[in-house]
Scaffold this motif. Sequence first.
Motif, PDB file in Angstrom:
ATOM      1  N   ILE A   1       2.605  -3.298  80.612  1.00 24.34           N
ATOM      2  CA  ILE A   1       1.445  -2.788  80.214  1.00 24.34           C
ATOM      3  C   ILE A   1       0.473  -3.881  79.372  1.00 24.34           C
ATOM      4  O   ILE A   1      -0.673  -3.920  79.943  1.00 24.34           O
ATOM      5  CB  ILE A   1       1.522  -1.465  79.141  1.00 24.34           C
TER       6      ILE A   1
ATOM      7  N   GLU B   1      -6.044  -3.168  83.897  1.00 25.78           N
ATOM      8  CA  GLU B   1      -5.681  -1.901  83.097  1.00 25.78           C
ATOM      9  C   GLU B   1      -6.094  -0.711  84.050  1.00 25.78           C
ATOM     10  O   GLU B   1      -5.528   0.367  83.524  1.00 25.78           O
ATOM     11  CB  GLU B   1      -6.721  -1.909  81.812  1.00 25.78           C
TER      12      GLU B   1
ATOM     13  N   ILE C   1      -3.288   1.746  84.992  1.00 27.03           N
ATOM     14  CA  ILE C   1      -2.645   2.783  84.221  1.00 27.03           C
ATOM     15  C   ILE C   1      -3.173   4.014  84.185  1.00 27.03           C
ATOM     16  O   ILE C   1      -2.600   5.151  84.224  1.00 27.03           O
ATOM     17  CB  ILE C   1      -2.774   2.121  82.484  1.00 27.03           C
TER      18      ILE C   1
ATOM     19  N   ILE D   1       3.381   0.847  87.706  1.00 28.16           N
ATOM     20  CA  ILE D   1       3.158  -0.163  86.535  1.00 28.16           C
ATOM     21  C   ILE D   1       3.902  -1.550  86.725  1.00 28.16           C
ATOM     22  O   ILE D   1       3.483  -2.430  86.261  1.00 28.16           O
ATOM     23  CB  ILE D   1       3.549   0.589  85.352  1.00 28.16           C
TER      24      ILE D   1
ATOM     25  N   TYR E   1       0.581   8.286  77.804  1.00 26.79           N
ATOM     26  CA  TYR E   1      -0.804   8.005  78.105  1.00 26.79           C
ATOM     27  C   TYR E   1      -1.600   8.888  77.082  1.00 26.79           C
ATOM     28  O   TYR E   1      -2.832   8.617  76.744  1.00 26.79           O
ATOM     29  CB  TYR E   1      -1.059   8.409  79.421  1.00 26.79           C
TER      30      TYR E   1
END
Length: 633
Positions: A518, A527, A530, A555, A625
């Motif tokens: 991440i 980003e 995500i 990811i 998330y």
Amino acid sequence: MSDQIKHECGIAFIRLRKPLAYYLEKYGTATYGLNKLYLLMEKQHNRGQDGAGVANIKLDVSPGERYISRVRSNDAQPIKEIFAKINGRLQEVQDENPALLKDVDYLKKNVGFTGEVLLGHLRYGTFGRNSIENCHPFLRQNNWMTRNLVVAGNFNLTNVDELFNLLVQVGQHPKESSDTVTVLEKIGHFLDLENQKLYKKYKTLGYSKYDISGLIAKNMKVHRILKNASEDWDGGYTMAGMIGHGDAFVLRDPSGIRPAFYYEDEEVVVVTSERPAIQTAFNVPISKIQEIEPGQAIIIKKDASIYLKKIREPLKKTACSFERIYFSRGSDKDIYQERKELGRSIVPEVLKGINNDVKNSVFSFIPNTAETAFYGMVNGIESYLNQVKKKKILELGSNPDEKKLEEILSIRARVEKIAIKDAKLRTFITQDEARDDLVTHIYDITYGAVKEGQDNLVIIDDSIVRGTTLKQSILRILDRLGPKKIVIVSSAPQIRYPDCYGIDMAKLGDFIAFQAAIELLKDNGKEKLIKDVYKLCKAQVDLPANEIRNYVKEIYKPFTAEEISLKISELLTPTGINAEVQIIYQTIAGLHAAVPEHSGDWYFTGNYPTHGGNRVVNKSFINFYEGKDERAY
């Protein structure tokens, strides 16, 4: 393991195939089976620190006499407490009239746990409360002997809600929706149907109700009950059960995720979660112990006959590799060699990490369970040094200087015991700041073993999951020795995905490898991926399990394993320490080469062996998330 992970439960089953008088005459005790059960459980106590339980069934007792006994404990030493309770009654007999301990008829009629069918369970509470009600074995009682059911297992099912609803649809009202209760009631439902079917058959043939009970016990098709009950199960399991009249079974999941081994001779049938337990308790060679195959059940009838039956169509065997890396005791012949190979195979990366400077490097391990992998790593270092020595000796020519030759031959890997865990230390203070300070004292270190500012310190661990203990304590402790560089080596690959088959790794956000991926996405302006993955996961919520894909793999896709390891090293380096820190992980290829027969690697690769796994990993990402700190199953 630097981060404690609760993991797989354990089972121990014994069926005595002879009358109790046989064991009294041959072994001098009528409690032969009970004594062996105690040994089997103690030899597997690594599989249950939260609780334990034992159940026993006596065969051919008269109506009105108790024939099922059960005791459970969630004490700090549950096995000890359980057998203290069981032996308490035997001690009373010893005190009152010692001769009665040789009277098997008296014992069977008056003392609990003197039956022929025994089932022990060791619990690791990966989910739910650790109250005594959550300890196995579970008991489903009925006045009909053939409807009583005792179940214990090493398992986790991914589709408990679906199974719970199926029970409700057939008219049941389960007391809770845990997978243990659901499994118990599912088997119990089809046990009831089997009883009804046989009752109707023999009633039609004109048998009396009294005679029908015996006919049901004799002709019950246990494999049919298991086949119907397990048809919709998704997960990893080794399920053991006993039916009131004396039939028993152990069933393994179709992918062989959870382990199960058995041994039989003319005296006993034994099933355990770990092979060395049987070898030790019964002093039998490894060649005599068999593995229950995926999707197969071993069924032991009341008459002591046994048969193996395919219950579920076997899938590709994906036995848990974590079982080999860490969870099982390393005394198993194959596991010992596999763990050594895990350590040996990572040596090339270790040498890179220290720039081949073995002379100025100290090698050790944390915790004790990593010791076997450490031996393998040292063997690999020694093999490398043998090549170095060979080259240096050849360079000396045909008439070498004796002093230089001795210097070359004296080159060794510097192996030291660097950290010793203080088992008595407890972090009893509740404030976070105070607890963190105490945590740094859990390990005592060996001062003087490392040359300050000059040596590298290489420490091997079984696996690095969350990295919390590394960052909060271990790296700070090791830095006190003054090494130039600290290299932490994980004998397992990066843990990237949650487990849902019995290991306590349910939250993606806890994994340091996931955190690193991440952060790398954010660092590299990616980003948006995500959110894209979140939308893909969210779109699958209502799909059938067999249509769900693991989109969490996206990811990790933009980065190499080395890039993620580098980021992990950065994230886990505590502020204020002097040494450079590098984290090195086992490769997937290295894992498969070292542990070829246990290909279950979903926590590393995201390749789940059941459809329910993909549902769990996507739900885990959604929770991450949306900021929900909860399990995905």
